[in-house]
Design an enzyme around this catalytic site. Sequence first.
Site, PDB file in Angstrom:
ATOM      1  CB  SER A 267      -0.920  -0.005   1.225  1.00  0.00           C
ATOM      2  OG  SER A 267      -0.149  -0.003   2.419  1.00  0.00           O
TER       3      SER A 267
ATOM      4  CB  CYS B 279       1.117  -5.372   1.741  1.00  0.00           C
ATOM      5  SG  CYS B 279      -0.348  -4.675   2.527  1.00  0.00           S
ATOM      6  CG  ASN B 280       1.962  -8.366   7.313  1.00  0.00           C
ATOM      7  OD1 ASN B 280       2.800  -7.473   7.257  1.00  0.00           O
ATOM      8  ND2 ASN B 280       2.254  -9.575   7.747  1.00  0.00           N
TER       9      ASN B 280
ATOM     10  CB  CYS C 275       2.300  -3.790   9.937  1.00  0.00           C
ATOM     11  SG  CYS C 275       2.122  -2.448   8.725  1.00  0.00           S
ATOM     12  CB  THR C 276       5.799  -4.546   5.395  1.00  0.00           C
ATOM     13  OG1 THR C 276       4.729  -3.790   4.815  1.00  0.00           O
ATOM     14  CG2 THR C 276       5.584  -6.022   5.081  1.00  0.00           C
TER      15      THR C 276
END
Length: 256
Positions: free
Chosen positions: A3, A65-66, A172-173
């Site tokens: 994102s 992206c998780n 989360c990245t």
Amino acid sequence: MDSGIGLLAAAAAVRRLRPDADLVLSSDPDGMPWGPRTPEDVTAHALAVARAAAAHRPDALIVACNTASVHALATLRAELEPGLPVIGTVPAIKPAAADGGSVAIWATPATTGSAYQRGLIRDFAGSAAVTEVPCPGLADAVQYADEDRIDKAVAAAAALTPPDVRAVVLGCTHYELVAERIRAAVARPGLPPVTLHGSAGAVAAQALRRIGAEPAPSAEPSSAIAVILSGRPAQLPQAALAYPQGRGLAAVGSVR
């Protein structure tokens, strides 16, 4: 793809393993955050970002992206594989829980307590005591390099992290970009440093395996980096330069 600038951690990990790799960085600043969106909406945005990257004909696509991995991975693979291997991101719960100690999983509020994360805990946490820690606002603060908001969000999550935790999973990245600040926030006087478990290194290694490539950290560096922001050719966002991973990529060079 991601994102936002959370993809910097995976991109930097790929560059460590293969400095000669050309990179396409495709993100969706116009549409983020993805977390509050419905699964169908996340999938639509992820498909658009993936298609923009796929137009550059890469050898592999890392879904860094998780949220996208939870909701859109199957759809992305159905559209792009087998021609383009698609590698998803999964929180590193298994290695964090390997010694059976106390583990905290820092994640977005949408992921915390979700059936997806609870399933990973059930399948991979073993005997470890696991605490799910929501981190409202942290990903957005990292995205815009808002130092004050980062400090407040990290401090709030650290306050929810039990003092006996010896491992923290970065779910989360975006969080990997502020890993050292998280490590400092959860440090306890008189106790060993807390071990942080991100996903970037494992994801980069898996991408190489999927395309049959070996790590070559001493390879001659490449300077080809294409940046796509919500489908538009661009340069790295200014906020990316606030982080070592972003500065390292910017030093290599950027092409449209």
